[in-house]
Design a protein around this motif. Structure first.
Motif, mmCIF file in Angstrom:
data_model
loop_
_atom_site.group_PDB
_atom_site.id
_atom_site.type_symbol
_atom_site.label_atom_id
_atom_site.label_comp_id
_atom_site.label_asym_id
_atom_site.label_seq_id
_atom_site.Cartn_x
_atom_site.Cartn_y
_atom_site.Cartn_z
ATOM 1 N N LEU A 216 31.986 36.873 41.656
ATOM 2 C CA LEU A 216 31.756 37.938 40.675
ATOM 3 C C LEU A 216 32.776 37.823 39.546
ATOM 4 O O LEU A 216 33.943 37.500 39.774
ATOM 5 N N ARG A 217 32.314 38.108 38.324
ATOM 6 C CA ARG A 217 33.205 38.103 37.151
ATOM 7 C C ARG A 217 33.069 39.447 36.435
ATOM 8 O O ARG A 217 31.963 39.874 36.113
ATOM 9 N N ARG A 218 34.207 40.081 36.203
ATOM 10 C CA ARG A 218 34.174 41.395 35.575
ATOM 11 C C ARG A 218 33.855 41.278 34.084
ATOM 12 O O ARG A 218 34.131 40.259 33.439
ATOM 13 N N ALA A 277 39.675 44.042 43.746
ATOM 14 C CA ALA A 277 40.535 43.003 43.155
ATOM 15 C C ALA A 277 40.159 42.701 41.711
ATOM 16 O O ALA A 277 40.976 42.145 40.955
ATOM 17 N N LEU A 278 38.942 43.084 41.282
ATOM 18 C CA LEU A 278 38.551 42.860 39.890
ATOM 19 C C LEU A 278 39.368 43.714 38.906
ATOM 20 O O LEU A 278 39.341 43.478 37.703
ATOM 21 N N GLU A 282 40.166 38.333 37.077
ATOM 22 C CA GLU A 282 38.916 38.142 36.333
ATOM 23 C C GLU A 282 37.730 37.950 37.275
ATOM 24 O O GLU A 282 36.616 38.363 36.955
ATOM 25 N N THR A 283 37.970 37.291 38.420
ATOM 26 C CA THR A 283 36.873 37.010 39.362
ATOM 27 C C THR A 283 37.289 37.397 40.777
ATOM 28 O O THR A 283 38.476 37.514 41.091
ATOM 29 N N VAL A 284 36.300 37.550 41.625
ATOM 30 C CA VAL A 284 36.525 37.789 43.042
ATOM 31 C C VAL A 284 35.381 37.124 43.801
ATOM 32 O O VAL A 284 34.252 37.038 43.304
ATOM 33 N N GLU A 285 35.665 36.632 44.994
ATOM 34 C CA GLU A 285 34.645 35.974 45.810
ATOM 35 C C GLU A 285 34.302 36.853 47.008
ATOM 36 O O GLU A 285 35.194 37.372 47.692
#
Length: 303
Positions: A216-218, A277-278, A282-285
């Motif tokens: 995911l990218r915010r 964590a976003l 910038e990203t989270v898995e």
């Protein structure tokens, strides 16, 4: 009453005596039992103190397995047994009531195997008339095919009856789906309530298709501090759509629900994942476990 089947032989009686006075006396008797079995003559040996008893298996034996003259073969086998004992009186002290009955057409050949004082085996034989039956004839090809056909008909009937209680279609679909790994390219990923706040950049299988890894990218609209989170909650409460409030609350809590759907649109499972964590990255898995018996074709991120 035992059926007298022509071409078979039955053993009865016993052999008994004192175990040879050597360290391997019992082992030698057991070895002889194995030796006799090689000629399709099956015995068992039992020990009680210094004595032994040898008992035959009383099941019918096809004569052709033993040989052309079964009485001679049995006598020779017993003579091998006596070689375990020292020559002289010890051999003569072995006692035998062993006897065989061989069935021939309308006859039975009875043989008594007597151990003589000199340690030799004497086969005493007599023949008598008897009511015998011929051995069962082997099935012809037509009969074997008929039995196969009957078996198939019964199997089909049982399958039809069980189909009233078992959904074989669903069972087979489950097996087929379980054999196919997760296909990321053929899977649709939806994040409808959160489209304005983050995107799904990548989906790939991990663990041999047992899980899916979502990246995911915010977006700039993602709330990254307490003030923006409060603003988002305030806007959600003022919105006329409950959907906006539920999405705002999920972002404030930092968790999303990931739902899984199969090839036919059926719901197959869900899991909760932390995306807080976003706020700093910038990203989270997200590592999403997949069912082992269903093929997932649609992943939905919701509140």
């Amino acid at each position: 009453m035992t059926t007298r089947v022509e071409g078979t032989l039955v053993l009865d009686g016993l052999i008994e005596g004192a175990v040879p006075r050597t360290d391997d006396g019992e082992a030698l008797l057991r070895k002889w039992v194995q030796f006799a079995a090689a000629s399709h003559l099956h015995f068992s040996v039992e020990f009680e103190g210094p004595s032994f008893s040898i008992l035959p298996d009383d099941r019918p034996i096809p004569v052709e397995r033993i040989g052309g003259d079964p009485a001679r073969r049995i006598r020779e086998t017993l003579q091998e047994l006596l070689k375990i004992f020292p020559a002289g009186p010890p051999r003569g002290a072995v006692f035998s009531t062993l006897h065989s009955t061989e069935y021939r057409p309308h006859l039975e050949v009875q043989t008594l195997y007597v151990i003589q004082p000199d340690g030799t085996v004497d086969a005493r034989q007599r023949t008598a008339t008897a009511r015998t039956v011929p051995p069962p004839r082997p099935l012809s090809l037509r009969q074997r095919l008929a039995m196969v056909a009957v078996g198939l008909v019964l199997a089909a009937a049982l399958l039809g009856l069980s189909a009233l209680f078992v959904d074989y279609g669903a069972l087979l679909r489950g097996i087929d789906e379980g054999l196919h790994p997760f296909d990321a390219d053929g899977t649709t990923v939806e994040n409808g309530p959160f489209t304005a706040y983050f995107t799904v950049d990548r989906v790939r299988p991990v663990g041999g298709g047992r899980a899916a890894l979502l990246t995911l990218r915010r977006t700039p609209a993602f709330p990254t501090c307490p003030e923006t989170i409060d603003d988002l909650l305030r806007a959600g409460r003022q919105s006329e759509s409950p959907r906006d409030l539920l999405a705002a609350e999920a972002l404030a809590q930092g968790y999303v629900r990931v739902e899984l759907f199969g090839a036919h649109g059926q719901f197959v499972g869900f899991s909760l994942h932390r995306i807080a964590a976003l706020r700093t990255d910038e990203t989270v898995e997200l590592l999403v476990p997949l069912p082992s018996d269903r093929r997932v074709t649609r992943i939905v991120l919701t509140y």
